[in-house]
Design an enzyme around this catalytic site. Structure first.
Site, short mmCIF file in Angstrom:
data_model
loop_
_atom_site.label_atom_id
_atom_site.label_comp_id
_atom_site.label_asym_id
_atom_site.label_seq_id
_atom_site.Cartn_x
_atom_site.Cartn_y
_atom_site.Cartn_z
N SER A 84 -24.84 125.07 -2.23
CA SER A 84 -24.08 126.24 -2.67
C SER A 84 -23.24 125.94 -3.91
CB SER A 84 -23.23 126.76 -1.51
OG SER A 84 -22.65 128.00 -1.81
N HIS A 85 -21.93 126.09 -3.79
CA HIS A 85 -21.02 125.93 -4.93
C HIS A 85 -20.55 124.49 -5.10
CE1 HIS A 85 -18.75 126.74 -1.28
NE2 HIS A 85 -17.75 126.07 -1.80
N ASP A 109 -22.73 131.43 -8.01
CA ASP A 109 -22.80 130.02 -7.63
C ASP A 109 -24.24 129.52 -7.81
OD1 ASP A 109 -24.10 131.15 -5.47
OD2 ASP A 109 -22.99 130.03 -3.95
N ASP A 126 -26.87 128.81 -5.93
CA ASP A 126 -28.04 129.42 -5.29
C ASP A 126 -28.00 130.94 -5.28
OD1 ASP A 126 -25.89 129.17 -3.43
OD2 ASP A 126 -27.27 129.57 -1.77
N ASP A 173 -25.88 133.24 -3.91
CA ASP A 173 -25.41 134.10 -2.83
C ASP A 173 -23.93 134.48 -2.98
OD1 ASP A 173 -24.39 131.62 -2.18
OD2 ASP A 173 -25.02 131.65 -0.09
N ARG A 174 -23.18 133.76 -3.79
CA ARG A 174 -21.76 134.09 -4.02
C ARG A 174 -21.58 134.57 -5.45
NH1 ARG A 174 -18.36 130.58 -0.13
NH2 ARG A 174 -19.92 129.45 1.04
N LYS A 205 -26.19 136.57 2.01
CA LYS A 205 -25.30 137.01 0.95
C LYS A 205 -26.13 137.19 -0.31
CE LYS A 205 -22.71 133.27 1.47
NZ LYS A 205 -23.01 132.70 2.80
#
Length: 588
Positions: free
Chosen positions: A121-122, A292, A294, A296-297, A393
């Site tokens: 992720s992030h 981010d 991938d 999703d955010r 997300k």
């Protein structure tokens, strides 16, 4: 087709005791996955073995990554092991790249049994950064607790794994690749697919692309700036925002995926997306967003750098879904938020007369609600929002919702948000994190705090901070009963709710791969008076945070003088800590 069958090899191994996946899969330092012998192979075997053998034989799985360091090597190992374990077909993004929302989309579209996403992720990338493996199930969403526990059980007793070490795949070559394997009646197939196409086709069925394109290219063209932060979203931003919707090429920045994300954490917040924030402060750009690694955010910014709190973003979207064709056609079924997310969404649900579900933190808890037709929109305070079009997300979907609102309402970001506050109130909201806390200290802190707030005398407690008095209405350790299957999940965070609708929340986080525990504290206060909705968040929440520090004794019990991060932003020094010098009176 390979002329000689590829052998399937069984390799002896020893189990690891730290491979139970968390909220976001298994995350560790990249050096652990890359350097510990068989660490990745053990976990992939545990994931594959968690699928019933009858379901696994000949099934289809999806594989994608955010492009971080070690992803390509890991993808090749996954291909070799999937073949050896009876998977019939793998669908992989071009060059191994797929966003998390795209993986969810493809799983659902082709009715795959699940998918493996290589992402942290992030978290930072590169050899010194983090790496993660996440398994999504057949509905396209993250693994539920039952699946995670099964993976963990397998990992604790694993003695061997199966692999086809001679199988080689060119991730850059689009199309179908078939391989004959020893003792297999059917060939093993790998399909390298366009990373964007299926996801783009889904978005076309949800939004009015013509309206968004007119907003971005018409006579009163909205200038935008989208920062992909050198993650996988660069592919999607260029293809969808620029090629499909007409945004100029210079509106898309940092769109080349890099293994180390250009040397900065791919975290869409005011610190790590500072160049975007600075560009927005110039006043020439009306809409800004960052994603981010991938995808999703996301983060939303308005003109002059106006920052949209993620909880506000969720609520504002909910209030304006009628401008999206998808929701006009299907209607609104209900909303859901994690318990720690602000209650701004609750006010929208009440106004629209739709159901509101409060769940534990973790996207997997939204899956049952959406699969059963109870929920149209869901979100968390950690920059994640989506709808029932997939089971993850979805950052780009969220950006398109915002652009659709701006096109329909003919207003800027700040105007839309402030109008929302004026109608339903502003929920001032802040989160601060203590990371790397000694696990025993964190456990006893939460245990003792639970003892304080669940004492039968606590609901009558009053706290006076300066001129403000807070009266406790109720307090508990949050427990969730799934309305679909009756599953009960306990110990999901300590809540203190005051009579004026203010809240304090304390919870241990289950995400991340670092050493130690993370204690998160959330403060929230509702302000209905429009004249008082433009104050600084930390000034408004200072008294509540003073109460949180006092009753938890977190500084004394952890040896910390301040949090690691505020609002999820590492290194941000919160002004609120001046409040710890305020005198707090405990009134009976």
């Amino acid at each position: 087709m390979e002329t000689n069958p590829i052998p399937v090899v069984t390799v002896q191994t020893s189990p690891f005791d730290d491979q139970r996946p968390g909220t976001n899969g298994l995350r560790r330092k990249t050096a652990v996955f890359e350097g510990k012998k068989n660490y990745l192979q053990n976990y992939i075997q545990s994931v594959l073995s968690s699928i019933d053998l009858r379901d696994r034989q000949g099934c289809t799985m999806v594989v994608g990554s955010d492009g971080r360091y070690f992803s390509r090597a890991a993808t090749e190992i996954i291909v070799q092991m999937a073949a050896a374990n009876g998977i019939g077909r793998l669908v992989i993004g071009h060059n191994g790249l797929l966003s998390t929302p795209a993986v969810s989309c493809i799983i659902r579209k082709i009715k795959a049994i699940g998918g493996i996403i290589l992402t942290a992720s992030h978290n930072p990338g590169g050899p010194g950064g983090d790496f993660g493996v996440k398994f999504n199930v057949a509905n396209g969403g993250p693994s539920p607790d039952t699946v995670m526990e099964k993976i963990a059980q397998v990992s604790r007793t694993l003695e061997e794994y199966a692999i086809c070490p001679d199988l080689r795949i060119d991730l850059a070559r689009l199309g179908r690749h078939d391989f004959d394997l020893e003792n297999k009646f059917k060939p093993f197939r790998v399909e390298i697919v366009d990373s964007v196409e299926l996801y783009l086709n889904l978005l076309r069925t949800i939004f009015d692309f013509n309206a968004i394109k007119s907003l971005l290219t018409g006579p009163e063209q909205l200038k935008i700036r989208i920062d992909a932060m050198n993650g996988v979203m660069g592919l999607y931003v260029r293809r969808i925002m620029c090629d499909e919707l007409g945004a100029p090429a210079n509106a898309a920045v940092n769109c080349v995926p890099m293994e180390d994300f250009g040397g900065r954490p791919p975290e869409p917040n005011l610190t790590y997306a500072a160049p975007l924030v600075d560009a927005m402060k110039g006043g020439d750009i009306g809409f800004g967003a960052a994603f981010d690694a991938d995808g999703d955010r996301y983060m939303i910014l308005g003109e002059n750098g106006f920052f949209v709190n993620p909880s506000d973003s969720l609520a504002v979207m909910a209030a304006n879904l009628s401008c999206i064709p998808y929701f006009r056609q299907l209607g609104l079924k209900g909303f859901a938020r994690s318990m720690a997310t602000s209650t701004a969404l609750d006010s929208v649900a009440k106004a629209l007369k739709v159901a509101l579900y409060e769940t534990p933190t973790g996207w997997r808890f939204f899956g049952n609600l959406m699969d059963s037709g109870r929920c149209s929109l869901c979100g968390e305070e950690s920059f994640g929002t989506s709808s029932d079009h997939i089971r993850e997300k979805d950052g780009l979907w969220s950006v398109l919702v915002w652009l659709s609102m701006m096109a329909a309402r003919k207003q800027g970001v700040d105007e839309i948000v402030k109008d929302h506050w004026a109608k339903l109130g502003r929920n001032y909201f802040c989160r601060f994190d203590y990371e790397g806390v000694d696990p025993r200290a964190a456990f006893y802190l939460m245990r003792d705090l639970e003892g304080v707030i669940t004492d039968k005398a606590f609901p009558s407690q009053k706290f006076a901070v300066g001129n403000t008095v807070y009266s406790v209405e109720r307090a508990d350790n949050f427990e969730y009963v799934d309305p679909v299957d009756g599953t009960v999940v306990r110990n999901q965070g300590l809540r203190i709710i005051f009579t004026d609708a203010s809240r304090l929340v304390f919870r241990l986080s289950g995400s991340g791969g670092g050493a130690g525990a993370t204690v998160r504290i959330y403060a929230e206060s509702l302000e209905r008076d429009p004249e008082r909705q433009n104050r600084e968040t930390q000034a408004v929440l200072g008294p509540l945070i003073a109460i949180a520090l006092k009753i938890s004794d977190i500084h004394e019990r952890t040896g910390r003088r301040s949090p690691t991060a505020t609002d999820g932003i590492k290194g941000r020094s919160p002004v609120v800590y001046t409040t710890c010098f305020l005198t707090i009176y405990f009134l009976t």
